[in-house]
Design a protein around this motif. Sequence first.
Motif, mmCIF file in Angstrom:
data_model
loop_
_atom_site.group_PDB
_atom_site.id
_atom_site.type_symbol
_atom_site.label_atom_id
_atom_site.label_comp_id
_atom_site.label_asym_id
_atom_site.label_seq_id
_atom_site.Cartn_x
_atom_site.Cartn_y
_atom_site.Cartn_z
ATOM 1 N N MET A 148 25.223 50.461 -67.282
ATOM 2 C CA MET A 148 23.852 50.764 -66.903
ATOM 3 C C MET A 148 23.859 51.653 -65.685
ATOM 4 O O MET A 148 24.780 51.583 -64.858
ATOM 5 N N TYR A 149 22.807 52.509 -65.565
ATOM 6 C CA TYR A 149 22.782 53.553 -64.543
ATOM 7 C C TYR A 149 21.381 53.680 -63.949
ATOM 8 O O TYR A 149 20.390 53.469 -64.645
ATOM 9 N N TRP A 150 21.337 54.084 -62.703
ATOM 10 C CA TRP A 150 20.091 54.509 -62.068
ATOM 11 C C TRP A 150 20.243 55.965 -61.630
ATOM 12 O O TRP A 150 21.180 56.315 -60.899
ATOM 13 N N TYR A 151 19.309 56.807 -62.090
ATOM 14 C CA TYR A 151 19.253 58.213 -61.692
ATOM 15 C C TYR A 151 17.903 58.497 -61.049
ATOM 16 O O TYR A 151 16.909 57.842 -61.348
ATOM 17 N N ARG A 152 17.870 59.500 -60.205
ATOM 18 C CA ARG A 152 16.607 60.038 -59.750
ATOM 19 C C ARG A 152 16.498 61.488 -60.239
ATOM 20 O O ARG A 152 17.515 62.205 -60.355
#
Lengths: 111, 111
Positions: A32-36
């Motif tokens: 799982m990943y968080w990007y902006r």
Amino acid sequence: EAAVTQSPRNKVTVTGGNVTLSCRQTNSHNYMYWYRQDTGHGLRLIHYSYGAGNLQIGDVPDGYKATRTTQEDFFLLLELASPSQTSLYFCASSDDNSDYTFGSGTRLLVI
Amino acid sequence: QQQVRQSPQSLTVWEGETAILNCSYEDSTFDYFPWYHQFPGESPALLIAIRPVSNKKEDGRFTIFFNKREKKFSLHIADSQPGDSATYFCAASANTGKLTFGDGTVLTVKP
């Protein structure tokens, strides 16, 4: 249906405020990943995880914490929000072959 | 140091023409190269991807050309349609699941 669900869809907070963005996936993916996403910068990786309890630092981690509580749930925490963190945030999940499924995004405004 | 460079920033073509979007990369360990497209107000979605065992991948009107020696890859959209108008992101990963994205190309197809 397998999916990645983000909440909230929109959030407004004040400078110095505390914000938690939530992401849940039902794809049975390990990653799982968080990007902006910001105009002119594309998608930049903040934090990511290989599984429950695992956390990896991305390319733009300053000012952000993250926690992966279960296989399904990945949270992004802004403990002292700043106007520079105003952005569109995407969560994504993937299996080992790197094909991402993105959530619908959370638009955060820090005033 | 930007790992994945994308050009042009914006591209306008007429309906029926071939649109060509370009990317280059730095890291020789990258072994997976997808293209994502994103329509206004939506999240990015996988369009087509290639691994360097081959130098070409086709899917309908979309073709990736890959040049390992020059560390470049491109997306060709044949017979472009107005419905192809979107932002296109190239990306790369190195056996870690973690994608590094380019800054995006805004494609406009004029009827």
